[in-house]
Write a protein that holds these residues in place. Structure first.
Motif, mmCIF file in Angstrom:
data_model
loop_
_atom_site.group_PDB
_atom_site.id
_atom_site.type_symbol
_atom_site.label_atom_id
_atom_site.label_comp_id
_atom_site.label_asym_id
_atom_site.label_seq_id
_atom_site.Cartn_x
_atom_site.Cartn_y
_atom_site.Cartn_z
ATOM 1 N N LEU A 70 24.788 61.757 32.061
ATOM 2 C CA LEU A 70 23.486 62.313 31.900
ATOM 3 C C LEU A 70 22.167 61.158 32.141
ATOM 4 O O LEU A 70 21.261 61.335 31.925
ATOM 5 C CB LEU A 70 23.488 62.889 30.631
ATOM 6 N N THR A 71 22.936 60.012 32.325
ATOM 7 C CA THR A 71 21.819 58.828 32.250
ATOM 8 C C THR A 71 21.333 58.939 33.780
ATOM 9 O O THR A 71 21.718 59.457 34.539
ATOM 10 C CB THR A 71 22.463 57.430 32.093
ATOM 11 N N PRO A 72 19.962 58.140 33.814
ATOM 12 C CA PRO A 72 19.210 58.239 35.169
ATOM 13 C C PRO A 72 20.098 57.642 36.386
ATOM 14 O O PRO A 72 20.170 57.970 37.263
ATOM 15 C CB PRO A 72 17.843 57.602 34.719
ATOM 16 N N ARG A 73 20.797 56.395 35.750
ATOM 17 C CA ARG A 73 21.558 55.723 37.099
ATOM 18 C C ARG A 73 22.603 56.828 37.553
ATOM 19 O O ARG A 73 22.661 57.192 38.628
ATOM 20 C CB ARG A 73 22.263 54.763 36.392
ATOM 21 N N VAL A 80 23.137 62.727 42.548
ATOM 22 C CA VAL A 80 22.442 63.620 43.662
ATOM 23 C C VAL A 80 23.013 62.854 45.159
ATOM 24 O O VAL A 80 22.909 63.525 46.225
ATOM 25 C CB VAL A 80 21.095 63.204 43.386
ATOM 26 N N PHE A 81 23.063 61.420 45.170
ATOM 27 C CA PHE A 81 23.294 60.964 46.261
ATOM 28 C C PHE A 81 24.623 61.600 46.943
ATOM 29 O O PHE A 81 24.721 61.925 48.032
ATOM 30 C CB PHE A 81 23.445 59.388 46.226
ATOM 31 N N VAL A 82 25.498 61.406 46.039
ATOM 32 C CA VAL A 82 26.825 62.253 46.501
ATOM 33 C C VAL A 82 26.898 63.649 47.013
ATOM 34 O O VAL A 82 27.580 63.992 47.905
ATOM 35 C CB VAL A 82 28.044 62.152 45.302
ATOM 36 N N VAL A 83 26.025 64.502 46.129
ATOM 37 C CA VAL A 83 25.664 65.820 46.462
ATOM 38 C C VAL A 83 25.314 66.080 47.743
ATOM 39 O O VAL A 83 25.571 66.937 48.556
ATOM 40 C CB VAL A 83 25.205 66.417 45.425
ATOM 41 N N LEU A 84 24.344 64.931 48.251
ATOM 42 C CA LEU A 84 23.716 64.944 49.582
ATOM 43 C C LEU A 84 24.468 64.507 50.642
ATOM 44 O O LEU A 84 24.297 65.051 51.933
ATOM 45 C CB LEU A 84 22.073 64.504 49.400
ATOM 46 N N ALA A 85 25.054 63.416 50.192
ATOM 47 C CA ALA A 85 25.893 62.528 51.423
ATOM 48 C C ALA A 85 26.910 63.306 51.942
ATOM 49 O O ALA A 85 27.131 63.376 53.110
ATOM 50 C CB ALA A 85 26.167 61.374 51.007
ATOM 51 N N ILE A 86 27.630 64.363 51.009
ATOM 52 C CA ILE A 86 29.151 64.732 51.524
ATOM 53 C C ILE A 86 28.791 65.879 52.709
ATOM 54 O O ILE A 86 29.147 65.854 53.704
ATOM 55 C CB ILE A 86 29.831 65.318 50.377
ATOM 56 N N PRO A 87 27.783 66.867 52.183
ATOM 57 C CA PRO A 87 27.303 67.747 53.039
ATOM 58 C C PRO A 87 26.831 67.232 54.566
ATOM 59 O O PRO A 87 27.033 67.578 55.779
ATOM 60 C CB PRO A 87 26.636 68.737 52.569
ATOM 61 N N PHE A 88 26.089 66.060 54.487
ATOM 62 C CA PHE A 88 25.469 65.799 55.695
ATOM 63 C C PHE A 88 26.527 64.823 56.454
ATOM 64 O O PHE A 88 26.515 65.259 57.532
ATOM 65 C CB PHE A 88 24.399 64.352 55.074
ATOM 66 N N CYS A 89 27.374 64.236 55.864
ATOM 67 C CA CYS A 89 28.380 63.733 56.663
ATOM 68 C C CYS A 89 29.275 64.778 57.387
ATOM 69 O O CYS A 89 29.730 64.528 58.398
ATOM 70 C CB CYS A 89 29.333 62.812 55.874
ATOM 71 N N ILE A 90 29.607 65.770 56.601
ATOM 72 C CA ILE A 90 30.323 66.904 57.147
ATOM 73 C C ILE A 90 29.723 67.620 58.139
ATOM 74 O O ILE A 90 30.189 67.867 59.483
ATOM 75 C CB ILE A 90 30.617 67.882 56.151
ATOM 76 N N PHE A 91 28.264 67.769 57.999
ATOM 77 C CA PHE A 91 27.514 68.429 59.070
ATOM 78 C C PHE A 91 27.491 67.406 60.498
ATOM 79 O O PHE A 91 27.683 68.056 61.564
ATOM 80 C CB PHE A 91 26.085 68.641 58.640
ATOM 81 N N MET A 92 27.536 66.122 60.435
ATOM 82 C CA MET A 92 27.140 65.276 61.263
ATOM 83 C C MET A 92 28.803 65.021 62.105
ATOM 84 O O MET A 92 28.708 65.112 63.344
ATOM 85 C CB MET A 92 26.989 63.883 61.029
ATOM 86 N N GLY A 93 29.678 65.253 61.205
ATOM 87 C CA GLY A 93 31.119 65.269 62.037
ATOM 88 C C GLY A 93 31.296 66.548 62.666
ATOM 89 O O GLY A 93 32.070 66.481 63.835
ATOM 90 N N SER A 94 30.929 67.802 62.030
ATOM 91 C CA SER A 94 31.244 68.780 62.822
ATOM 92 C C SER A 94 30.339 68.903 64.225
ATOM 93 O O SER A 94 30.747 69.516 65.109
ATOM 94 C CB SER A 94 30.834 69.985 62.060
#
Length: 272
Positions: free
Chosen positions: A6-9, A15-29
């Motif tokens: 729950l810390t800011p770090r 948030v980075f992981v949640v955004l990066a994974i679908p972005f990479c999947i989209f680009m790979g697809s």
């Protein structure tokens, strides 16, 4: 133990992981889709080439300009042979050789480059058969002008007089004193004992280096997904181990998480 999530770090990491994974999947697809589209284009070009071979020959003027619908179509043209050039560094059946390219002056005033055949060895004008004299009618596969550097076409300059690296109007216009069609024809049968040049693959037909680059990019994007998950679990495990060691009093002093009371005491010292 997991309060550190729950810390800011860790909010930023999650948030980075949640955004990066679908972005990479989209680009790979997307890259995989591009590869599949290029493969489909290649199969379509093959079918069109087979169909073009079976179609009756048509006058050259009816097939210009060359596009995906007319490339490899059987074309006929009538005229008189003029200047003859050699196209070196052309391989056929695993052997090095050269094309014999002759300009056919047509009634329109423009000349049609005609590949009359292939000969082995180094380009030698003395070995290239002279073209037939008088008016002739040629029939062969219509091809788009070549682009130096593509599909194995040489881009080197400094060739001897009477030679050209690429069969293209842009190159030939500087070698002959008349206009040249932005296309050329390869005869179905080699002229004067020369070997016939097979129909070349359609440029940008799909299954080329770019297609395999798309496939490589697909693998890279999906590999990024695995890397992001690996790093997230690695950071999580490290934080859990540090928290556990801190509870047991085993973590170094500078890495031990402060107890709530100590944090409160440091934030609000007594007497203030």
């Amino acid at each position: 133990m997991y309060r550190f999530l729950l810390t800011p770090r860790w909010w930023g990491i999650n948030v980075f992981v949640v955004l990066a994974i679908p972005f990479c999947i989209f680009m790979g697809s997307w890259q995989l889709g591009r590869f599949e589209d290029r493969v489909d284009d290649h199969h379509t070009a093959d079918r069109q080439a087979d169909s073009a071979r079976r179609q009756a020959a048509a006058p050259l003027a009816d097939l210009l300009p060359v596009d995906k619908a007319t490339v490899n179509r059987q074309a006929t043209a009538t005229g008189r042979y003029a200047e003859q050039l050699l196209v070196p560094d052309r391989e056929l059946d695993g052997r090095e050789g050269y094309y014999v390219l002759t300009m056919l002056r047509t009634g329109s005033g423009e000349a049609l480059p005609v590949v009359r055949g292939w000969l082995p060895g180094a380009a030698d004008p003395a070995k290239a058969p002279a073209p037939p004299s008088g008016e002739v009618t040629v029939t062969g596969a219509l091809q788009a002008s070549e682009t130096p550097g593509d599909n194995g076409v040489s881009a080197r300059g400094g060739l001897p007089a009477g030679q050209t690296a690429a069969i293209s109007a842009a190159s030939l216009i500087n070698l002959v004193p008349y206009d040249v069609y932005d296309a050329y024809v390869t005869l179905n049968r080699g002229d004067s004992g020369m070997k016939a040049v097979p129909i070349s693959e359609t440029q940008d037909s799909g299954l080329d280096l770019k297609a395999f680059q798309n496939l490589g990019y697909t693998a890279e994007w999906f590999a990024f997904v695995g890397f992001v998950l690996f790093m997230w679990f690695r950071l999580l495990r490290r934080e859990v181990e540090l928290a556990r060691d801190a509870e047991l009093g085993l973590a170094p002093a500078d890495e031990q998480p402060l107890a709530d009371e100590e944090k409160e005491a440091r934030t609000h010292p007594s007497g203030v």
